[in-house]
Design a protein around this motif. Sequence first.
Motif, PDB file in Angstrom:
ATOM      1  N   SER A 167      15.815  -1.242   1.667  1.00 28.91           N
ATOM      2  CA  SER A 167      15.260  -0.967   2.996  1.00 28.91           C
ATOM      3  C   SER A 167      14.079  -1.861   3.310  1.00 28.91           C
ATOM      4  CB  SER A 167      14.828   0.503   3.092  1.00 28.91           C
ATOM      5  OG  SER A 167      15.929   1.364   3.026  1.00 28.91           O
ATOM      6  N   ARG A 168      13.198  -2.028   2.325  1.00 29.77           N
ATOM      7  CA  ARG A 168      12.025  -2.864   2.546  1.00 29.77           C
ATOM      8  C   ARG A 168      12.417  -4.330   2.741  1.00 29.77           C
ATOM      9  NH1 ARG A 168       9.589   0.869   4.182  1.00 29.77           N
ATOM     10  NH2 ARG A 168       7.610   1.677   3.410  1.00 29.77           N
TER      11      ARG A 168
ATOM     12  N   LEU B 223       8.902   5.549   2.242  1.00 28.73           N
ATOM     13  CA  LEU B 223       9.967   5.411   3.237  1.00 28.73           C
ATOM     14  C   LEU B 223       9.748   6.380   4.393  1.00 28.73           C
ATOM     15  CD1 LEU B 223      13.086   4.982   0.915  1.00 28.73           C
ATOM     16  CD2 LEU B 223      12.079   3.247   2.404  1.00 28.73           C
TER      17      LEU B 223
ATOM     18  N   GLY C 223       8.591   6.581  -3.767  1.00 28.51           N
ATOM     19  CA  GLY C 223       9.505   5.839  -2.909  1.00 28.51           C
ATOM     20  C   GLY C 223       9.877   6.626  -1.666  1.00 28.51           C
TER      21      GLY C 223
ATOM     22  N   VAL D 264      16.442   5.994  -5.871  1.00 25.89           N
ATOM     23  CA  VAL D 264      15.514   6.005  -4.738  1.00 25.89           C
ATOM     24  C   VAL D 264      14.773   4.675  -4.635  1.00 25.89           C
ATOM     25  CG1 VAL D 264      13.375   7.006  -3.841  1.00 25.89           C
ATOM     26  CG2 VAL D 264      15.215   8.504  -4.628  1.00 25.89           C
ATOM     27  N   LEU D 265      14.196   4.207  -5.754  1.00 25.18           N
ATOM     28  CA  LEU D 265      13.361   3.018  -5.707  1.00 25.18           C
ATOM     29  C   LEU D 265      14.174   1.716  -5.661  1.00 25.18           C
ATOM     30  CD1 LEU D 265      10.472   3.897  -8.175  1.00 25.18           C
ATOM     31  CD2 LEU D 265      10.284   3.557  -5.715  1.00 25.18           C
TER      32      LEU D 265
ATOM     33  N   TYR E  44      14.721   2.317  -1.497  1.00 17.62           N
ATOM     34  CA  TYR E  44      13.417   1.754  -1.149  1.00 17.62           C
ATOM     35  C   TYR E  44      13.470   0.227  -1.071  1.00 17.62           C
ATOM     36  CZ  TYR E  44       8.643   0.097  -1.539  1.00 17.62           C
ATOM     37  OH  TYR E  44       7.477  -0.584  -1.318  1.00 17.62           O
TER      38      TYR E  44
END
Length: 273
Positions: free
Chosen positions: A192-193, A104, A100, A184-185, A189
Amino acid sequence: MARVTRLDEWLRPNAPAPSEPAPTPEQRRALWFEITVVLLVTFGLSGLSGILSLTEDALAPGVLSDQTVALNVTQSTVGWIDLGRQLLGIAKLCAWAALGLYLLWRSGLGPARIGLPARPDWRRDLLPGVGLAALIGLPGLALYLVANALGANLTVVPSTIDDHWWRLPALVAWAFANSAAEEVLVVAYLISRLRRLGWSENRSLLASAVLRGSYHLYQGLGGGLGNVVMGLVFGRYWQKTGRLWPLVVAHWLIDAVAFVGYTALRGHVSWLP
């Protein structure tokens, strides 16, 4: 009125400043492909497995609380092989977190930009992390006990690892690996995606929280619901502050206390299975 206003301001997400043009149709397809692959490799597949596990448990005779699920288990009768497999599992989760972070970073969002600088600040990261751990951990324990008493949750055993010299360090490492991979994922991640794809902050937050709840459904309805609430709180905190370290610290503390505390108290108090 002042308190209500402050709560309303906290619940309302900050609108991120646009930093790049909207993705082209080709870029959108590439982003969706990336998200799909990442989730199928990591927590998305775990979520589907959690749904199947809950369905299977619900079809079994009796209530869910009659069944037991262990989180950290012995993986071999040979001590050093067990340790090796524990370390491999920990390494896999850390690799998920690294994946991740790498994706990023490749898109221009390095660790510092998602709130994960190399040196966490104790005032902005560590202390809020302890506060979040208390905010989520104590009500979460109460929710688990209520759900278990109502028969809506399996009896969760945090650890059944045999008594080796490395058991406690391994449990602490498992707690950190869980925390790093999930925060994080599932938070940095995924949100954000989805933000890059034009999703609203509230819609992205809900998707993140539902994903977090789905891969905890193997624990029962209480585990799934409790983690959806945790996902909403953690995701909104990140959206408001841009700091990821407090989430990692909080999650690490919650899991470490559960894993190590259970190991220390098992057999000494009557209310632990």
